[in-house]
Write an enzyme that holds these catalytic residues in place. Structure first.
Site, PDB file in Angstrom:
ATOM      1  N   VAL A   8     -17.217  15.333  -0.670  1.00 39.01           N
ATOM      2  CA  VAL A   8     -17.412  13.894  -0.829  1.00 39.01           C
ATOM      3  C   VAL A   8     -16.901  13.217   0.432  1.00 39.01           C
ATOM      4  O   VAL A   8     -15.811  13.539   0.928  1.00 39.01           O
ATOM      5  CB  VAL A   8     -16.669  13.348  -2.062  1.00 39.01           C
ATOM      6  CG1 VAL A   8     -16.938  11.853  -2.229  1.00 39.01           C
ATOM      7  CG2 VAL A   8     -17.069  14.108  -3.320  1.00 39.01           C
ATOM      8  N   CYS A   9     -17.705  12.308   0.980  1.00 40.58           N
ATOM      9  CA  CYS A   9     -17.299  11.542   2.157  1.00 40.58           C
ATOM     10  C   CYS A   9     -16.909  12.482   3.299  1.00 40.58           C
ATOM     11  O   CYS A   9     -17.619  13.445   3.587  1.00 40.58           O
ATOM     12  CB  CYS A   9     -16.174  10.578   1.760  1.00 40.58           C
ATOM     13  SG  CYS A   9     -15.848   9.259   2.947  1.00 40.58           S
ATOM     14  N   THR A  10     -15.761  12.252   3.922  1.00 37.84           N
ATOM     15  CA  THR A  10     -15.375  13.060   5.081  1.00 37.84           C
ATOM     16  C   THR A  10     -14.812  14.423   4.688  1.00 37.84           C
ATOM     17  O   THR A  10     -14.327  15.160   5.560  1.00 37.84           O
ATOM     18  CB  THR A  10     -14.345  12.306   5.944  1.00 37.84           C
ATOM     19  OG1 THR A  10     -13.247  11.885   5.119  1.00 37.84           O
ATOM     20  CG2 THR A  10     -14.980  11.108   6.613  1.00 37.84           C
TER      21      THR A  10
END
Length: 317
Positions: free
Chosen positions: A102-104
């Protein structure tokens, strides 16, 4: 039962953790025995999230169970991660049946070499850096999530919920995912290929109210006459003054804005409905299927029919 193991570290983004966890926990409540959720940090110590919350893990990473789904969240803690975390991911990531970020969190997977040769995404603000630092990764900055084999990566924060819902739908069927989405008051599905930014978010919002109203009108009426003359009349400005003011305040020309809105609307209809190409071209203001085809080929590199075959979600099993 599918074990979902969430990796925790200091300065993790809390919603990257809790969003997907709420989805899987909701599935377990309604379908007992479907998921077992576990969290783990390097030493088993509590971690402090970037928003100040403290999360207490169930395990150390060394003692964590081998997961079916290994979920790696993002956050500021991915910028200078503990090398032991990268080493653990490099060793244990390939053992998971599903690898999810998720995300970075995608940055951690890339550091561990787990995205080499794969298509992936991350938060829009870090896509360029991910592509620069890891040239072996095919970074796509547009979608809210990307699935490449057993590896799935998602964009910023709430897209982790979208991806988790898609995984639950794959595991348990559409009705299960729909029930969870209703409970969380979110959309059941934002297709993974949906852009991280809608046209309205990507463009600047005009400062003056008449221009903001015109932007909203365009969004709500893509099939209307959206010529500069008609839009200027709605704003009570001359066409020349309107065109100049619109570009100054939104950063794009009226014609370009209209083109983007129509394309986005057509993409959603192709993804979410069974409407025919001719009907969609009329609804979206293209007039003819050929005009819509030219717009798709020019911008997306594929005709509408091909776009639908590639991106319309498959029926739930």
């Amino acid at each position: 039962m599918r074990t979902v193991l969430v990796v925790l570290f200091d300065d993790v983004q809390s919603l990257d953790v809790t969003g997907p966890v709420e989805v899987f926990a909701g599935a377990e409540k309604r379908h007992a025995g479907s998921y077992r959720i576990r969290t783990a940090s390097l030493d088993g110590a509590p971690v402090r999230t970037s928003s100040g919350l403290t999360l207490v893990p169930d395990h150390t990473l060394a003692d964590a169970p081998t997961p079916h789904t290994l979920l790696v969240p993002g956050g500021a803690g991915t910028r200078n991660p503990d090398p032991r975390l990268t080493d653990w991911l490099r060793e244990h990531g390939p053992r998971a049946e599903r690898l999810v970020s998720v995300c970075t969190g995608a940055v951690l997977l890339a550091r561990a070499g787990l995205l080499d040769g794969r298509r992936a995404t991350t938060h829009w603000a870090y896509c360029e850096q991910l592509a620069r630092d890891h040239p072996a990764v095919e970074v796509d900055p547009d979608p809210i999530y990307v699935r490449d084999g057993h590896v799935s990566t998602s964009a910023g924060v709430t897209s982790g919920i979208d991806l988790a819902l898609a995984l639950v739908e794959e595991d348990l069927g559409r009705e299960a995912a729909l029930t969870i989405a209703r409970h969380l008051v979110v959309f059941l599905r934002r297709p993974g290929n949906q852009a991280q930014f809608s046209v309205q978010l990507a463009a600047q919002t005009a400062q003056r109210e008449p221009l903001r109203e015109v932007q909203q009108w365009i969004t709500e009426h893509p099939g209307a006459d959206l010529s500069v003359e008609c839009l200027a009349a709605r704003a009570r400005l001359s066409p020349r003054h309107f065109a100049r003011a619109f570009q100054t305040e939104t950063g794009t020309t009226p014609g370009r804005y209209v083109e983007q809105v129509r394309l986005e609307h057509a993409r959603r209809l192709l993804e979410d409905t069974t409407d025919g190409i001719e009907e969609i071209s009329r609804i979206c203001g293209y007039g003819t299927p050929e005009a819509m085809r030219r717009a798709f080929v020019r911008t997306l590199g594929s005709a509408p029919a091909e776009y639908r075959r590639r991106f319309r979600p498959a029926p739930a099993r």
